[in-house]
Design an enzyme around this catalytic site. Structure first.
Site, PDB file in Angstrom:
ATOM      1  N   ASP A   1       4.461 -10.766 -40.598  1.00  0.00           N
ATOM      2  CA  ASP A   1       3.109 -10.227 -40.467  1.00  0.00           C
ATOM      3  C   ASP A   1       2.161 -11.349 -40.051  1.00  0.00           C
ATOM      4  OD1 ASP A   1       0.972  -8.145 -41.046  1.00  0.00           O
ATOM      5  OD2 ASP A   1       0.339  -9.807 -42.325  1.00  0.00           O
TER       6      ASP A   1
ATOM      7  N   ASP B   1      -5.236  -9.947 -31.649  1.00  0.00           N
ATOM      8  CA  ASP B   1      -6.477 -10.687 -31.911  1.00  0.00           C
ATOM      9  C   ASP B   1      -6.487 -11.426 -33.237  1.00  0.00           C
ATOM     10  OD1 ASP B   1      -6.644  -8.571 -33.656  1.00  0.00           O
ATOM     11  OD2 ASP B   1      -8.705  -8.030 -33.150  1.00  0.00           O
TER      12      ASP B   1
ATOM     13  N   GLY C   1     -20.757   6.488 -40.858  1.00  0.00           N
ATOM     14  CA  GLY C   1     -20.999   6.641 -39.439  1.00  0.00           C
ATOM     15  C   GLY C   1     -21.980   7.753 -39.150  1.00  0.00           C
ATOM     16  N   SER C   2     -22.714   7.617 -38.053  1.00  0.00           N
ATOM     17  CA  SER C   2     -23.581   8.713 -37.617  1.00  0.00           C
ATOM     18  C   SER C   2     -22.731   9.828 -37.026  1.00  0.00           C
ATOM     19  CB  SER C   2     -24.587   8.194 -36.586  1.00  0.00           C
ATOM     20  OG  SER C   2     -25.461   7.240 -37.154  1.00  0.00           O
TER      21      SER C   2
ATOM     22  N   HIS D   1     -22.671  12.874 -38.641  1.00  0.00           N
ATOM     23  CA  HIS D   1     -22.379  13.800 -39.746  1.00  0.00           C
ATOM     24  C   HIS D   1     -23.644  14.426 -40.315  1.00  0.00           C
ATOM     25  CE1 HIS D   1     -18.465  12.154 -39.388  1.00  0.00           C
ATOM     26  NE2 HIS D   1     -18.782  10.975 -39.891  1.00  0.00           N
TER      27      HIS D   1
ATOM     28  N   THR E   1     -10.854  -5.751 -39.838  1.00  0.00           N
ATOM     29  CA  THR E   1     -10.438  -5.515 -41.216  1.00  0.00           C
ATOM     30  C   THR E   1     -10.152  -6.807 -41.953  1.00  0.00           C
ATOM     31  OG1 THR E   1      -9.526  -3.341 -40.666  1.00  0.00           O
ATOM     32  CG2 THR E   1      -8.687  -4.406 -42.655  1.00  0.00           C
TER      33      THR E   1
ATOM     34  N   HIS F   1     -13.877  13.302 -38.005  1.00  0.00           N
ATOM     35  CA  HIS F   1     -13.932  12.394 -36.856  1.00  0.00           C
ATOM     36  C   HIS F   1     -12.897  12.800 -35.813  1.00  0.00           C
ATOM     37  CE1 HIS F   1     -14.934   9.993 -40.533  1.00  0.00           C
ATOM     38  NE2 HIS F   1     -16.019   9.764 -39.824  1.00  0.00           N
TER      39      HIS F   1
END
Length: 584
Positions: A568, A418, A59-60, A62, A461, A229
């Protein structure tokens, strides 16, 4: 926490910051569409082709990691996501296949965050499945702020110590060493690095609202072990600098702390990195560094052979710092780790300046091709009955679509609702695909054709997990002998795919994930060769997730007793697919 910024559009901010690197370092170019900073190809020699290429990213937010680490002596390319979010697998794939030299192989180094591991892992598997590109992946988890008990299967997060791993690996690659050596030394450096951070405030992401419930902002506490984060660490306390440093060093070095004794720092040579999280003044960071060095000597008898102090991996403008220790050990390849850290590099994020000769060369070469996209998969000779396979696959996908309401209901109870929609969307897309482009009867060609459909239609995921699994399945089938694709051949390939998936997720049967249905199906299919028995085993295992405490995924954070009432959702949806395969 300041919520005022000069640039409030996060998308524009990231693109402009990446572009700026090409202005300050002539060595690098930008693939703006995919947010990839990469080394410009040499216009007059093949020097880059004589070394392993190293890719990292995340991710940006850092900076200067990771894009600022691209250049001679360190990274070949870095892939940037949005602020605090992993780049996509397609971005990473583009970097591997089209933005670096691949003649000596590619090493991918990524920090241990679920999104990064899955998306970079998916790209690695895709590159392997395409064939011809030797790729290794190293995951760095150096943070001791969250101990073993709380971190569980997820493991240690990656923070500033990752930069030391990148420097060691980059310098070794620049010496022309082979991929296996570079990967092994990178893993060795990662295994011998520990870090911990602390911050006085959380940070504000441009373009987002201010968290009115941020208690740290309104107190004089310090968050000990804070991640990069805004993640919480081991606790909050009111401590002056000496007491804070003492606590942090104890977490790094106390071998009596079974929860955090990840590395026994006993080497005669230790490297210290004091890293600015972005908002500490240079003056104050100097005072912090002096305190850390003094306590290392006075309390632990450690006098670092190298002391690095500066801004290497930030959390935007985080008002905090981190301390990393690298236990220097024998690399086994005839080169000392300290020598690798001392080796010259020409990158914006490390201490070495850009050479005069590089500025005067005015190199304008770029890479514009995408050699990895649209490659036609060659027939494998592993045959199936295309008509029968189409019938069975259609039945299985329709079973998933029909199950969407119940899967959605289950996921509404224990997740964000979802899962069913995502599975249905993927199933519908594959149905359309095999209608538009009928199966050929070649197992490798047909599975490979479905992979991009899954990648482009199933997000989150579970989408990444399915994509990694299918990419690995292509690779496994490609290694099988030509002939009929019997249930035993499929079972062996599926087992290899499970093994590949396990490299990118800690999920195992009993963790209440889709793996609970996947593993029994593969195991029973391998034992019996009977799809019906395998599907029954998967359905039974999925049903048994009802009442199972989740170890991974969003369900971990959802309170209440819903997990006792429903299975699940991911496991159930996958079992419906298997039921369809078996005609049950």
């Amino acid at each position: 926490m300041s919520s005022k910024h000069f640039i409030n559009d996060p998308t524009h901010l990231v693109s402009q910051a990446l572009h700026a690197l090409t202005l300050t370092n002539p060595n690098v170019a930008l693939d703006a569409a995919h947010k990839i900073i990469y080394r410009r190809p040499s216009p007059s020699s093949s020097d880059q082709q004589q070394q392993v290429s190293i890719i990292s990213g995340g991710g940006s937010g850092h900076e200067p990691s990771f894009a600022g680490m691209v250049g001679p002596g360190m990274l070949s390319a870095a892939v940037a996501g949005t602020i605090f979010a992993s780049p996509s697998a397609e971005q990473v794939r583009r970097a591997i296949t089209s933005r670096v030299d691949r003649g000596r192989g590619v090493l991918v180094v990524v920090m241990n965050y679920t999104g990064d591991v899955l998306n970079f892992g998916m790209a690695v598997e895709k590159a392997r499945a395409a064939g011809g590109v030797p790729v290794e992946m190293v995951v760095v988890g150096d943070d001791v702020g969250v101990g073993r008990a709380k971190a569980g299967k997820v493991g240690r997060r990656g923070i500033a110590g990752t930069v030391l791993v990148l420097k060691v690996a980059g310098a070794l690659a620049a010496l022309g060493r082979p991929l296996d050596e570079v990967a092994a030394v990178a893993r060795l450096a990662a295994d011998n690095t520990v870090s911990v951070g602390a911050s006085l405030e959380h940070v504000h992401v441009p373009g987002r609202g201010v968290d009115a419930d941020d208690k740290l902002r309104d107190s004089d506490d310090v968050e000990i072990g804070m991640g990069i984060h805004n993640e919480p660490g081991s606790g909050r306390a009111k401590k002056d600098l000496p007491a804070l440093v003492a606590t942090m060093l104890a977490q790094l070095l106390d071998q009596g702390d079974a929860d955090r004794a990840f590395v026994n720092v006993t080497s005669n040579e230790v490297v210290l990195l004091v890293n600015n999280l972005g908002g500490v003044s240079v003056l104050e960071l100097g005072g912090i560094t002096a305190e850390v060095v003094a306590q290392l000597a006075d309390k632990y008898g450690i006098r670092p052979v190298r002391i690095l102090s500066g801004t290497f991996m930030t959390s935007l403008n985080g008002l905090g710092f981190s301390v990393s220790l690298l236990n220097v050990v024998n690399t086994g390849v005839g080169v000392n780790m300290v020598d690798l850290l001392d080796a010259p590099s020409e990158v914006a994020g490390w201490a070495a300046p850009v050479r005069k000769e590089t500025w005067e060369a005015r190199n304008t070469a770029t890479r514009d091709a995408d050699d990895g996209a649209g490659q036609e998969v060659q027939p494998s000779g592993l045959k199936t009955d295309a008509a029968a396979a189409t019938t069975v696959l259609t039945r299985a996908l329709e079973s998933v679509i029909a199950a969407e309401p119940e899967v959605t209901r289950y996921d509404t109870v224990v997740g964000d609702g979802d899962c069913g929609i995502g599975l249905k969307r993927g199933a519908q897309a594959i149905l359309k695909h095999i209608k538009d482009k009928p199966l050929t009867g070649d197992a490798v060609v047909d599975v490979a054709s479905i992979v991009p459909v899954v990648e482009n239609t199933m997000d989150g995921t579970s989408g990444a997990l399915y994509a990694i699994f299918l990419n690995a399945l292509v690779h496994a089938l490609r290694t099988a002998s030509a002939g009929d694709a019997s249930p035993q051949v499929w079972a062996a390939a599926l087992k290899q795919s499970c093994d590949a998936l396990s490299r990118y997720t800690p999920a195992r049967p009993g963790d209440r994930t889709l793996v609970d249905a996947l593993y029994p199906f593969v195991e029973v299919l391998g034992q019996t060769g009977d799809v019906r028995e395998a599907a029954s085993a998967a359905r039974k295992a999925a049903d048994e997730t009802k009442g199972m405490q989740a170890s991974l995924g969003r369900t971990v954070y959802v309170g209440g007793s819903g997990y006792e009432e429903v299975p699940d959702p991911g496991a159930w949806g996958l079992s419906c697919f298997f039921q369809g395969l078996a005609g049950q």
